[in-house]
Write a protein that holds these residues in place. Structure first.
Motif, short mmCIF file in Angstrom:
data_model
loop_
_atom_site.label_atom_id
_atom_site.label_comp_id
_atom_site.label_asym_id
_atom_site.label_seq_id
_atom_site.Cartn_x
_atom_site.Cartn_y
_atom_site.Cartn_z
N ARG A 92 10.39 -23.74 -16.89
CA ARG A 92 11.66 -24.25 -17.41
C ARG A 92 12.63 -24.63 -16.32
N SER A 93 12.47 -24.05 -15.14
CA SER A 93 13.40 -24.33 -14.04
C SER A 93 12.86 -25.37 -13.07
N TYR A 94 11.80 -26.05 -13.46
CA TYR A 94 11.15 -26.98 -12.54
C TYR A 94 11.02 -28.37 -13.13
N SER A 136 11.65 -34.39 -15.77
CA SER A 136 12.68 -33.41 -15.46
C SER A 136 12.42 -32.10 -16.19
N TRP A 137 13.18 -31.06 -15.81
CA TRP A 137 12.97 -29.74 -16.36
C TRP A 137 13.09 -29.72 -17.89
N SER A 138 13.96 -30.55 -18.43
CA SER A 138 14.18 -30.58 -19.88
C SER A 138 13.27 -31.56 -20.59
N ASN A 176 7.56 -26.78 -22.78
CA ASN A 176 8.01 -25.60 -22.05
C ASN A 176 7.64 -24.30 -22.76
N GLY A 207 14.35 -26.65 -9.66
CA GLY A 207 15.70 -27.18 -9.81
C GLY A 207 15.85 -27.95 -11.10
N TYR A 208 17.10 -28.30 -11.38
CA TYR A 208 17.43 -28.94 -12.65
C TYR A 208 17.73 -30.42 -12.50
N SER A 251 16.21 -34.48 -11.71
CA SER A 251 15.28 -35.37 -12.41
C SER A 251 13.90 -35.36 -11.81
#
Length: 125
Positions: A30-32, A52-54, A74, A101-102, A104
Motif C-alpha cells: 500500500r505504501s509503494y 501509483s500506490w493508490s 492492494n 512512497g506515495y 506516481s
C-alpha cells in the motif's frame, strides 16, 4: 523486507495475450508505487509500466501503450500486467519492482527499493 514474486510468463504467439502477476510478502504494497520492467538478452533493463500506490495514476512506455495495462489489488497485495497484442519484440524477462512512497512512481530502475526474480515472456513469430 518486501519479497516480490512474479508469475504468469510463458510462450505465446504473436498477437496473443498474457497476464503477469506480482505477489508480495513480508509487507504491504500500500505504501509503494509498483513498476514493471523488462530486459531482453544483450539489452539494458527498460521501463514498461508503473502504477501509483493508490492505483489512480499509471504510466506506460510508448512501445506498450494501448496494448499493456497495469493494475493492482492492494487487498491481495498483488500487482498485474495485462499484455495484449504481443509482438516478438516484447520477448524479455519481466520484473516487478516496488518504489516506496506515495508518488506516481518512477520510470528509472534506480529508484526502486525491491525487485522480483523475473518471469520469462517469449513471443513467437
Amino acid at each position: 523486507q518486501v519479497q516480490l514474486v512474479e508469475s504468469g510468463g510463458g510462450l505465446v504467439q504473436t498477437g496473443g495475450s498474457l497476464r503477469l502477476s506480482c505477489a508480495a510478502s513480508g509487507g504491504t504494497l500500500r505504501s509503494y508505487a509498483m513498476g514493471w520492467f523488462r530486459q531482453a538478452p544483450g539489452k539494458e533493463r527498460e521501463f514498461v509500466a508503473v502504477i501509483s500506490w493508490s492505483g489512480g495514476i499509471t504510466n506506460y512506455a510508448d512501445s506498450v501503450k494501448g496494448r499493456f495495462t497495469v493494475s493492482r489489488d492492494n487487498a491481495k497485495n498483488t500487482v498485474y500486467l495485462q499484455m495484449n497484442s504481443l509482438k516478438p519484440e516484447d520477448t524479455a524477462v519481466y520484473y516487478c519492482a516496488a518504489d516506496f512512497g506515495y508518488g506516481s512512481g518512477s520510470v528509472s530502475p534506480s529508484q526502486y527499493d525491491y525487485w522480483g526474480q523475473g518471469t520469462q515472456v517469449t513471443v513467437s513469430s
